[in-house]
Design a protein around this motif. Sequence first.
Motif, short mmCIF file in Angstrom:
data_model
loop_
_atom_site.label_atom_id
_atom_site.label_comp_id
_atom_site.label_asym_id
_atom_site.label_seq_id
_atom_site.Cartn_x
_atom_site.Cartn_y
_atom_site.Cartn_z
N ASP A 20 0.83 -1.21 0.00
CA ASP A 20 0.00 0.00 0.00
C ASP A 20 0.86 1.26 0.00
OD1 ASP A 20 -2.38 -1.42 -0.05
OD2 ASP A 20 -2.72 -1.27 2.11
N GLU A 21 1.94 1.27 0.76
CA GLU A 21 2.84 2.43 0.79
C GLU A 21 3.52 2.63 -0.56
OE1 GLU A 21 4.31 2.71 5.41
OE2 GLU A 21 5.05 1.03 4.20
N ILE A 22 3.92 1.54 -1.19
CA ILE A 22 4.56 1.62 -2.50
C ILE A 22 3.56 2.14 -3.53
CG2 ILE A 22 5.52 0.23 -4.38
CD1 ILE A 22 6.83 -1.51 -2.15
N ARG A 23 2.35 1.63 -3.50
CA ARG A 23 1.32 2.07 -4.46
C ARG A 23 0.97 3.54 -4.23
NH1 ARG A 23 -1.20 0.12 -8.65
NH2 ARG A 23 -3.21 0.97 -9.17
N ALA A 24 0.89 3.97 -2.99
CA ALA A 24 0.58 5.38 -2.70
C ALA A 24 1.67 6.29 -3.25
CB ALA A 24 0.41 5.58 -1.19
N ALA A 25 2.92 5.90 -3.10
CA ALA A 25 4.03 6.70 -3.64
C ALA A 25 3.97 6.73 -5.16
CB ALA A 25 5.37 6.14 -3.17
N ALA A 26 3.65 5.59 -5.77
CA ALA A 26 3.53 5.52 -7.23
C ALA A 26 2.40 6.42 -7.72
CB ALA A 26 3.29 4.08 -7.67
N GLN A 44 -8.20 7.18 -17.76
CA GLN A 44 -8.12 6.36 -16.55
C GLN A 44 -7.28 5.11 -16.73
OE1 GLN A 44 -9.71 7.26 -13.42
NE2 GLN A 44 -8.12 5.81 -12.82
N GLU A 45 -7.45 4.42 -17.85
CA GLU A 45 -6.72 3.16 -18.06
C GLU A 45 -5.21 3.39 -18.14
OE1 GLU A 45 -6.28 -0.48 -21.26
OE2 GLU A 45 -8.10 0.73 -21.33
N VAL A 46 -4.80 4.39 -18.91
CA VAL A 46 -3.37 4.66 -19.04
C VAL A 46 -2.79 5.17 -17.72
CG1 VAL A 46 -3.56 7.05 -19.92
CG2 VAL A 46 -1.62 5.63 -20.57
N PHE A 47 -3.56 5.94 -16.97
CA PHE A 47 -3.15 6.43 -15.66
C PHE A 47 -2.93 5.24 -14.72
CE2 PHE A 47 -3.80 8.43 -11.52
CZ PHE A 47 -3.22 9.69 -11.67
N ASP A 48 -3.90 4.33 -14.68
CA ASP A 48 -3.80 3.15 -13.81
C ASP A 48 -2.62 2.26 -14.20
OD1 ASP A 48 -6.03 4.03 -12.42
OD2 ASP A 48 -7.42 2.65 -13.44
N ARG A 49 -2.39 2.09 -15.50
CA ARG A 49 -1.24 1.29 -15.97
C ARG A 49 0.06 1.92 -15.51
NH1 ARG A 49 -3.48 0.96 -21.32
NH2 ARG A 49 -1.80 2.34 -21.97
N ALA A 50 0.14 3.25 -15.58
CA ALA A 50 1.35 3.94 -15.15
C ALA A 50 1.59 3.75 -13.66
CB ALA A 50 1.26 5.43 -15.49
N VAL A 51 0.55 3.85 -12.86
CA VAL A 51 0.69 3.64 -11.41
C VAL A 51 1.18 2.22 -11.13
CG1 VAL A 51 -0.55 3.50 -9.20
CG2 VAL A 51 -1.01 5.40 -10.78
N THR A 52 0.62 1.25 -11.82
CA THR A 52 1.03 -0.15 -11.64
C THR A 52 2.49 -0.34 -12.04
OG1 THR A 52 -1.22 -0.94 -11.95
CG2 THR A 52 0.54 -2.53 -12.33
N VAL A 54 4.92 1.98 -12.17
CA VAL A 54 5.80 2.68 -11.24
C VAL A 54 5.88 1.93 -9.91
CG1 VAL A 54 6.10 4.81 -9.90
CG2 VAL A 54 5.50 4.93 -12.33
N ALA A 55 4.76 1.39 -9.46
CA ALA A 55 4.76 0.60 -8.21
C ALA A 55 5.64 -0.63 -8.36
CB ALA A 55 3.34 0.21 -7.82
N ALA A 56 5.56 -1.30 -9.50
CA ALA A 56 6.39 -2.49 -9.73
C ALA A 56 7.87 -2.12 -9.76
CB ALA A 56 5.98 -3.18 -11.03
N ALA A 57 8.21 -1.04 -10.44
CA ALA A 57 9.61 -0.60 -10.50
C ALA A 57 10.11 -0.21 -9.12
CB ALA A 57 9.75 0.57 -11.47
N THR A 58 9.25 0.42 -8.34
CA THR A 58 9.62 0.83 -6.98
C THR A 58 9.86 -0.39 -6.10
OG1 THR A 58 8.37 2.89 -7.20
CG2 THR A 58 8.89 2.17 -4.96
N ALA A 59 8.97 -1.36 -6.17
CA ALA A 59 9.13 -2.58 -5.37
C ALA A 59 10.43 -3.30 -5.75
CB ALA A 59 7.93 -3.51 -5.57
N GLU A 60 10.73 -3.35 -7.04
CA GLU A 60 11.96 -3.99 -7.50
C GLU A 60 13.19 -3.22 -6.99
OE1 GLU A 60 14.28 -5.10 -11.65
OE2 GLU A 60 12.15 -4.64 -11.71
N LEU A 61 13.15 -1.91 -7.08
CA LEU A 61 14.24 -1.08 -6.59
C LEU A 61 14.48 -1.33 -5.10
CD1 LEU A 61 16.27 1.34 -6.77
CD2 LEU A 61 14.31 2.80 -6.22
N LEU A 62 13.41 -1.27 -4.31
CA LEU A 62 13.56 -1.46 -2.87
C LEU A 62 14.08 -2.86 -2.53
CD1 LEU A 62 10.34 0.36 -1.64
CD2 LEU A 62 12.70 1.17 -1.45
#
Length: 73
Positions: A20-26, A44-52, A54-62
Amino acid sequence: MCRSIKTLRPPALAEEATEDEIRAAALQYVRKVSGFRAPAAHNQEVFDRAVTAVAAATAELLADLEVRGAGSR
């Protein structure tokens, strides 16, 4: 860049960042970059895809970061 995005790694957080914290930051990042707090229905669809993405890249980075020493930032 965006003041509402917080550092998501120790020692800034006592424990690992939650999904949830990662998704909120994304979400905050995508809002800042796009300039939209909430996208129009046709974006909405492209916005949601971008959030997903960025969240995946953030989780991988962390997951892959190597933090040395307790005082590292």
